[in-house]
Each structure stands twice: as structure tokens, then as C-alpha cells.
Design a protein around this motif. Structure first.
Motif, mmCIF file in Angstrom:
data_model
loop_
_atom_site.group_PDB
_atom_site.id
_atom_site.type_symbol
_atom_site.label_atom_id
_atom_site.label_comp_id
_atom_site.label_asym_id
_atom_site.label_seq_id
_atom_site.Cartn_x
_atom_site.Cartn_y
_atom_site.Cartn_z
ATOM 1 N N TYR A 139 -30.235 40.950 2.754
ATOM 2 C CA TYR A 139 -29.876 42.566 3.494
ATOM 3 C C TYR A 139 -29.942 43.487 2.252
ATOM 4 N N LEU A 170 -23.894 44.394 11.950
ATOM 5 C CA LEU A 170 -23.939 45.662 11.109
ATOM 6 C C LEU A 170 -25.370 46.254 11.003
ATOM 7 N N ILE A 171 -26.059 45.427 10.813
ATOM 8 C CA ILE A 171 -27.622 45.876 10.883
ATOM 9 C C ILE A 171 -28.140 46.537 12.070
ATOM 10 N N TYR A 173 -26.033 48.365 13.990
ATOM 11 C CA TYR A 173 -25.656 49.550 14.162
ATOM 12 C C TYR A 173 -26.344 50.437 13.365
ATOM 13 N N GLU A 174 -26.769 50.196 12.055
ATOM 14 C CA GLU A 174 -27.621 51.178 11.252
ATOM 15 C C GLU A 174 -29.044 51.315 11.823
ATOM 16 N N GLN A 175 -29.489 50.418 12.424
ATOM 17 C CA GLN A 175 -30.886 50.793 13.086
ATOM 18 C C GLN A 175 -30.606 51.555 14.568
ATOM 19 N N LYS A 236 -17.498 48.350 2.101
ATOM 20 C CA LYS A 236 -18.655 48.663 1.557
ATOM 21 C C LYS A 236 -18.836 47.263 0.824
ATOM 22 N N TRP A 240 -21.032 46.849 5.063
ATOM 23 C CA TRP A 240 -20.879 47.948 6.048
ATOM 24 C C TRP A 240 -21.940 48.786 5.595
ATOM 25 N N GLY A 241 -22.671 49.326 6.435
ATOM 26 C CA GLY A 241 -23.803 50.309 5.949
ATOM 27 C C GLY A 241 -23.337 52.055 6.233
ATOM 28 N N ASP A 242 -24.123 52.839 5.714
ATOM 29 C CA ASP A 242 -23.682 54.270 5.686
ATOM 30 C C ASP A 242 -23.325 54.744 6.991
ATOM 31 N N ARG A 243 -24.114 54.548 8.093
ATOM 32 C CA ARG A 243 -23.823 54.804 9.414
ATOM 33 C C ARG A 243 -22.350 54.662 9.924
ATOM 34 N N LEU A 244 -22.106 53.344 9.810
ATOM 35 C CA LEU A 244 -20.656 52.517 10.242
ATOM 36 C C LEU A 244 -19.621 53.128 9.494
#
Length: 268
Positions: A139, A170-171, A173-175, A236, A240-244
Motif C-alpha cells: 500500500y 481504505l483503498i 474509498y480512495e479509488q 494518517k 487513511w488516504g487523502d480523500r478520506l
């Protein structure tokens, strides 16, 4: 002859140490250190583990214990040195390799971490945590399909291993697959109703999608379980990615969520 000759003759006797007895003492100290470590008493555990490694220097389990304690206290260089010593004594201990992977991961040395995790999984291919950790390392270097594959392998070995299900969410959601992420987080929460991370992620996703009442209610519940998840830096660290994170930032600013964050457990 000079009288000092007798004193000189005594010197070798002082150096004749019972190595078996010393090793036994070292293993006893290691046991104490392990017990203290379980209770997070690292200041007491570490000196015992260090002394144990001196008294039982050929015991890989003692070095593994010391390295694990050093890893817990974020002394990464020392941890890697101790774990490498354990590895040299017993190259077939997969847990040592997983711990080395963790030490490298914590230092953001993801390529080295991947190598360690892969080596550990060659010895212990069905280890859910090892598979999960390798997924996290993938990841972090952007190998998202590989990350999802490892998470799925972890769940295949342990269907209740919710952290892997959570991280697939998490992945997704970012996609942009919000519904897929919501489904993952619902599953994770069903497995462990005290898991604050997927509960908060679910709350944020539902709120962002327009289900505001349920989102806020679930968010309050998540923060009652563990208020650390109200800290964006902590999120972070938990991948957790930027969008979430962007959606969570807005969510955490809501008055009811702010009120939940301000609550502290009162002393009994």
C-alpha cells in the motif's frame, strides 16, 4: 618465592564461570522481561532483556525478545541489530523476519520491509498478520492491487481478521468506490463492535454520502470507544488516504463530533 605467587595462582579460579548457570539466570530474566513487556512496563523490561542477552548470547529467543522490546520503544536501530542477531542464530524463525519488516516499515524503509515480510511468509505462508503487514507495505509504495491481494489472503486464513477488511475499504474509498468501502467497513464492524477505526470510517462515508444522522451517531460511538481516531495525524499513520482524510476533517468539525471529542472519561 615471592608471596604474590599465591595471589596470581588464584586469578584463573575467579574467571571460571558456570556458563550453564548463567544462561539459566539469563532465561529467567528474559521471562521476567517478557511478562513486564506484556504490561507495557518497558523501562523495567529492557534492562532485564539486555542482561539476559549477555548471559544467554546464543539463545535466539532472548535476542528476539530484546529486539521486540526495542521495537516497542521505537529504538529502531537497536531493534534491527538485536533482531539480526536472532536471525543469525536461527534463520528459520519467521517471526523474527516479520519483526525486522516492522522495524523497517516504521522507518519508512518500505522496500526492505517488503523483503523481510516476503522472507517471513516463505517460512510461514499462512500467517494472517504477516500477510496483512506485507499488504500495508505494498500500500505504502502504491502497489494497490498487490496490497488488496495480500489483505484478501489474510482474510482467507482468518475470516475475522477485520483490519485487512478495513484496509481494503481504505483503498476502495480512495479509488472512488464508496459503496464498496462502506460494505467493507460494515463487515469489519460486524466482526468487532469495539473496532473504532472502521466504525469512524463508516460514519464519515455515510455522512459524506448524505446519511448525516446515522453518520454522526456512528461517529460519536467510534470516538467513545477510542478518541485517538479524532486525530488526523493518527489516522494518517493508520494509512487513511487523502480523500478520506479530507472528508474526515470536515466531519470532525461538526458540533456534535466536537462535543464527543471534548468528553473525557471521568475518574471513578
Amino acid at each position: 618465592m615471592p608471596k604474590t605467587a599465591q595471589a596470581q595462582a588464584l586469578i584463573p579460579h575467579a574467571l571460571q564461570l558456570d556458563t550453564a548457570k548463567l544462561e539459566k539466570q539469563g532465561l529467567g530474566l528474559a521471562q521476567e522481561a517478557a511478562q513486564l513487556g506484556q504490561f507495557q512496563q518497558f523501562e523495567l523490561a529492557l534492562p532485564r532483556a539486555k542482561l539476559a542477552s549477555q548471559l544467554a548470547p546464543r539463545n535466539d529467543k532472548v535476542w528476539f525478545l530484546l529486539g521486540g522490546l526495542q521495537l516497542q520503544t521505537k529504538n529502531y536501530d537497536a531493534a534491527i541489530a538485536s533482531l539480526n542477531q536472532a536471525k543469525s542464530l536461527n534463520p528459520k524463525n519467521a517471526d523474527v523476519l516479520f519483526a525486522l519488516g516492522s522495524a523497517n516499515f516504521q522507518q519508512k524503509k518500505y522496500a526492505a520491509a517488503i523483503e523481510n515480510y516476503q522472507a517471513g511468509l516463505k517460512l510461514k505462508p499462512k500467517d494472517p498478520e504477516g500477510l496483512f503487514d506485507l499488504g500495508n507495505a505494498y500500500y505504502m509504495v502504491g502497489r494497490l492491487p498487490d496490497a488488496i491481494a495480500e489483505y484478501n489472503k489474510a482474510v482467507a486464513q482468518d475470516p475475522k481478521f477485520w483490519p485487512a477488511i478495513n484496509n481494503i475499504g481504505l483503498i476502495e474509498y480512495e479509488q472512488g468506490n464508496v459503496d464498496g468501502a462502506i460494505k467493507r467497513w460494515r463487515t469489519a464492524v460486524t466482526i468487532d463492535k469495539q473496532a473504532a477505526e472502521p466504525l469512524l470510517a463508516l460514519a464519515v462515508a455515510l455522512y459524506a454520502k448524505g446519511d448525516r444522522q446515522q453518520g454522526v451517531t456512528l461517529g460519536e460511538a467510534a470516538l467513545r470507544i477510542d478518541q485517538r481516531y479524532g486525530d488526523l495525524d493518527f489516522l494518517k499513520e493508520n494509512l487513511w488516504g487523502d480523500r478520506l482524510l479530507s472528508d474526515t476533517k470536515q466531519f470532525l468539525e461538526l458540533p456534535r463530533i466536537q462535543a464527543a471529542l471534548e468528553q473525557r472519561e471521568t475518574p471513578r
